[in-house]
Motif scaffolding. Structure first.
Motif, PDB file in Angstrom:
ATOM      1  N   GLY A 188      31.093 -49.939  41.295  1.00 56.53           N
ATOM      2  CA  GLY A 188      30.754 -49.066  42.415  1.00 56.53           C
ATOM      3  C   GLY A 188      29.348 -49.317  42.922  1.00 56.53           C
ATOM      4  N   ASP A 189      29.052 -48.744  44.070  1.00 54.75           N
ATOM      5  CA  ASP A 189      27.700 -48.823  44.626  1.00 54.75           C
ATOM      6  C   ASP A 189      26.707 -48.228  43.632  1.00 54.75           C
ATOM      7  OD1 ASP A 189      28.944 -49.800  46.863  1.00 54.75           O
ATOM      8  OD2 ASP A 189      28.564 -48.039  48.109  1.00 54.75           O
ATOM      9  N   ALA A 190      25.559 -48.900  43.491  1.00 56.69           N
ATOM     10  CA  ALA A 190      24.462 -48.406  42.652  1.00 56.69           C
ATOM     11  C   ALA A 190      24.929 -48.000  41.253  1.00 56.69           C
ATOM     12  CB  ALA A 190      23.751 -47.246  43.346  1.00 56.69           C
ATOM     13  N   SER A 191      25.749 -48.830  40.627  1.00 57.51           N
ATOM     14  CA  SER A 191      26.319 -48.477  39.326  1.00 57.51           C
ATOM     15  C   SER A 191      25.719 -49.232  38.137  1.00 57.51           C
ATOM     16  CB  SER A 191      27.837 -48.702  39.348  1.00 57.51           C
ATOM     17  OG  SER A 191      28.124 -50.064  39.593  1.00 57.51           O
ATOM     18  N   CYS A 208      22.914 -56.769  45.093  1.00 62.93           N
ATOM     19  CA  CYS A 208      22.064 -55.665  45.539  1.00 62.93           C
ATOM     20  C   CYS A 208      22.865 -54.363  45.609  1.00 62.93           C
ATOM     21  CB  CYS A 208      21.452 -56.012  46.890  1.00 62.93           C
ATOM     22  SG  CYS A 208      20.279 -54.787  47.492  1.00 62.93           S
ATOM     23  N   ARG A 209      24.070 -54.428  46.137  1.00 65.18           N
ATOM     24  CA  ARG A 209      24.901 -53.238  46.303  1.00 65.18           C
ATOM     25  C   ARG A 209      25.193 -52.557  44.970  1.00 65.18           C
ATOM     26  NH1 ARG A 209      29.833 -51.827  45.358  1.00 65.18           N
ATOM     27  NH2 ARG A 209      30.571 -53.917  44.807  1.00 65.18           N
ATOM     28  N   VAL A 210      25.474 -53.336  43.924  1.00 66.82           N
ATOM     29  CA  VAL A 210      25.884 -52.738  42.653  1.00 66.82           C
ATOM     30  C   VAL A 210      24.712 -52.285  41.793  1.00 66.82           C
ATOM     31  CG1 VAL A 210      28.058 -54.000  42.645  1.00 66.82           C
ATOM     32  CG2 VAL A 210      26.097 -54.942  41.397  1.00 66.82           C
ATOM     33  N   LEU A 211      23.497 -52.753  42.103  1.00 71.46           N
ATOM     34  CA  LEU A 211      22.333 -52.321  41.330  1.00 71.46           C
ATOM     35  C   LEU A 211      21.896 -50.920  41.767  1.00 71.46           C
ATOM     36  CD1 LEU A 211      20.150 -55.554  41.222  1.00 71.46           C
ATOM     37  CD2 LEU A 211      21.228 -54.413  39.273  1.00 71.46           C
ATOM     38  N   LYS A 212      21.481 -50.127  40.791  1.00 73.17           N
ATOM     39  CA  LYS A 212      20.923 -48.812  41.090  1.00 73.17           C
ATOM     40  C   LYS A 212      19.597 -49.002  41.831  1.00 73.17           C
ATOM     41  CE  LYS A 212      22.982 -46.481  37.131  1.00 73.17           C
ATOM     42  NZ  LYS A 212      22.723 -45.811  35.848  1.00 73.17           N
ATOM     43  N   GLY A 224      18.039 -55.160  51.213  1.00 70.26           N
ATOM     44  CA  GLY A 224      17.850 -54.199  50.122  1.00 70.26           C
ATOM     45  C   GLY A 224      17.084 -54.740  48.928  1.00 70.26           C
ATOM     46  N   PHE A 225      16.741 -56.018  48.929  1.00 67.50           N
ATOM     47  CA  PHE A 225      16.044 -56.639  47.802  1.00 67.50           C
ATOM     48  C   PHE A 225      14.577 -56.866  48.108  1.00 67.50           C
ATOM     49  CE2 PHE A 225      19.598 -59.045  45.357  1.00 67.50           C
ATOM     50  CZ  PHE A 225      19.618 -58.067  44.379  1.00 67.50           C
ATOM     51  N   GLU A 226      13.766 -56.769  47.069  1.00 66.50           N
ATOM     52  CA  GLU A 226      12.388 -57.239  47.157  1.00 66.50           C
ATOM     53  C   GLU A 226      12.151 -58.192  45.994  1.00 66.50           C
ATOM     54  OE1 GLU A 226       9.982 -53.748  47.207  1.00 66.50           O
ATOM     55  OE2 GLU A 226      10.438 -53.192  45.157  1.00 66.50           O
ATOM     56  N   LEU A 227      11.429 -59.247  46.268  1.00 66.91           N
ATOM     57  CA  LEU A 227      11.126 -60.251  45.258  1.00 66.91           C
ATOM     58  C   LEU A 227      10.049 -59.702  44.337  1.00 66.91           C
ATOM     59  CD1 LEU A 227      11.799 -63.193  44.464  1.00 66.91           C
ATOM     60  CD2 LEU A 227       9.890 -63.894  45.920  1.00 66.91           C
TER      61      LEU A 227
END
Length: 185
Positions: free
Chosen positions: A15-18, A42-46, A100-103
């Protein structure tokens, strides 16, 4: 901890942010749509969670690539998948395409790849990304290509110094990169 074999571009099992964290070792080099795979990561990371991505930067000493050139008679780079993310800044550029990502960090690493003492197991580990091409050659009528590849791989490994009686099969001179990304809060 849980393990699942999935396509990197489709992590719909999650799921999203799981996920609290995600580690991808030498995965994105094999993915046709790397940006989509990173979007899914990115979608699956909290929010605020980390992803760690390992890629090869230098692997030109790999015996399997030389053997494939010999077996096919082609001068092309059969390691193109292995080295797909090796260009300077390539992973950083891909990460920049995912809003949604930052390095977080990029770390260069040098290492050896210990294939073990058993020649059959070491050959399989070394040739894993190239088995599809060998199977294709078999289907095209080259019945003994696996045996040819294994024999040539042993020879090349000895020539390149990747085998010793005290260590077994060890590939040296590998360079990689660990890219740490954070999902923006």
């Amino acid at each position: 901890m849980e393990y699942q074999a999935l396509k990197a571009e489709d992590l719909s099992n999650f799921g999203d942010a799981s996920l609290d964290a995600l580690s991808a070792c030498y995965v994105y080099r094999l993915v046709p749509d790397r940006v989509e795979a990173l979007r899914e990561t990115c979608r699956v990371l909290k929010l605020g969670a980390m992803g760690y991505i390992a890629v090869w930067k230098l692997a030109r000493n790999i015996a399997g690539l030389q053997v494939m050139r010999e077996l096919t008679g082609e001068s092309g780079d059969h390691g193109s998948l292995a080295m797909a993310c090796s260009a300077e800044g390539s992973m950083e550029g891909l990460v920049a395409q995912v809003p949604g990502f930052e390095l977080e960090s990029v770390k260069e690493v040098c290492y050896e790849f210990d294939l073990g003492r058993d020649p059959d197991a070491a050959f399989k580990k070394s040739f894993l990304p190239l088995f599809a091409k060998l199977r294709e050659m078999e289907q095209e009528g080259r019945a003994n290509v696996m045996a040819e590849a294994k024999q040539a791989w042993k020879r090349v490994s000895l020539e390149k110094g990747f085998f010793s009686n005290d260590k077994g099969f060890v590939v040296t001179g590998l360079k990689g990169q660990i890219v740490a990304v954070r999902r923006k809060p």
